[in-house]
Design a protein around this motif. Structure first.
Motif, PDB file in Angstrom:
ATOM      1  N   LEU A   1      18.011  75.488 -21.799  1.00 16.38           N
ATOM      2  CA  LEU A   1      18.199  74.394 -21.960  1.00 16.38           C
ATOM      3  C   LEU A   1      17.638  74.045 -22.943  1.00 16.38           C
ATOM      4  O   LEU A   1      17.820  73.298 -24.084  1.00 16.38           O
TER       5      LEU A   1
ATOM      6  N   HIS B   1      15.868  74.089 -12.142  1.00 12.95           N
ATOM      7  CA  HIS B   1      17.160  74.325 -12.736  1.00 12.95           C
ATOM      8  C   HIS B   1      18.089  75.325 -12.441  1.00 12.95           C
ATOM      9  O   HIS B   1      19.019  75.913 -13.120  1.00 12.95           O
TER      10      HIS B   1
ATOM     11  N   VAL C   1      22.670  72.217 -15.070  1.00 11.01           N
ATOM     12  CA  VAL C   1      22.501  71.413 -15.879  1.00 11.01           C
ATOM     13  C   VAL C   1      21.641  70.059 -16.180  1.00 11.01           C
ATOM     14  O   VAL C   1      23.264  69.278 -15.227  1.00 11.01           O
TER      15      VAL C   1
ATOM     16  N   ALA D   1      25.253  74.406 -23.453  1.00 13.69           N
ATOM     17  CA  ALA D   1      24.472  74.848 -22.579  1.00 13.69           C
ATOM     18  C   ALA D   1      25.383  76.080 -21.598  1.00 13.69           C
ATOM     19  O   ALA D   1      24.168  76.950 -21.127  1.00 13.69           O
TER      20      ALA D   1
END
Length: 152
Positions: free
Chosen positions: A143, A97, A114, A126
Motif C-alpha cells: 500500500l 488490510h 485496498v 496496488a
C-alpha cells in the motif's frame, strides 16, 4: 395484463457490480497474498456476493471469510450468499488490510484489501503490485509503495 420490465444491463452497470479483484496466476509463488481486492465499501455483507462469485474458480463455493474487525463495519456472524450460508469471522489479530476466503475442500485465498477510499490510480497500482511484486511484501509495504496510507 402486467408488463415486466428488467433493468437495462449496461457496461457501466456491470462494471459497478463486478468486484475489483486481481489474482496471481496459477503456479506463481504465493507469498503473503493470492491476490488483491479493492472493495467499494466497508460493508462486507454487501461486498461478499460479487467477491464470492469472482473467487469461485479459485476456492469453490465460499464457506467462510476471516477479516479484521476494525476494518469493516458491523456485520452478522453468518450471511446467506446465494443458496449458501457463509460464516464471517472477525478478529483483531489479523492484518487490517487482509481477508482470507475459505471455500470447499478447505481451499483458501488470502487477499490484500485496498481501502475503498483509495484513489483509483493508486488502488489499481496496488492491485497490480500484489500479483507482480516480491511474494514477501506485506500489506503495509504494498500500500505504501503505491501511495496509499496503510493506517487504519
Amino acid at each position: 395484463m402486467a408488463i415486466s420490465v428488467q433493468p437495462e444491463t449496461t457496461p457501466e452497470r456491470e462494471q459497478l457490480s463486478a468486484p475489483r479483484l486481481r489474482m496471481k496466476q496459477a503456479g506463481s509463488e504465493r507469498g503473503h497474498f493470492d491476490g488483491g481486492w479493492w472493495p467499494r465499501s466497508t460493508d462486507l455483507v454487501a461486498e461478499l456476493p460479487a467477491l464470492s462469485s469472482a473467487l469461485k474458480q479459485w476456492v469453490g463455493p465460499v464457506t467462510s471469510v476471516s477479516y479484521h474487525l476494525d476494518t469493516w463495519g458491523p456485520t452478522a456472524r453468518k450471511v446467506r450468499v446465494g443458496d449458501r450460508t457463509v460464516r464471517l469471522e472477525g478478529f483483531r489479530f489479523t492484518d487490517p488490510h487482509t481477508i482470507t476466503v475459505i471455500g470447499s475442500g478447505s481451499r483458501s485465498a488470502s487477499l490484500l484489501v485496498v481501502p475503498p477510499e483509495a484513489p483509483r490510480d493508486a488502488a489499481r497500482a496496488a492491485l497490480r503490485s500484489v500479483v507482480d511484486e516480491e511474494p514477501a511484501a506485506s500489506a503495509a509495504e504494498i500500500l505504501s509503495r503505491n501511495g496509499i496510507s496503510p493506517a487504519l
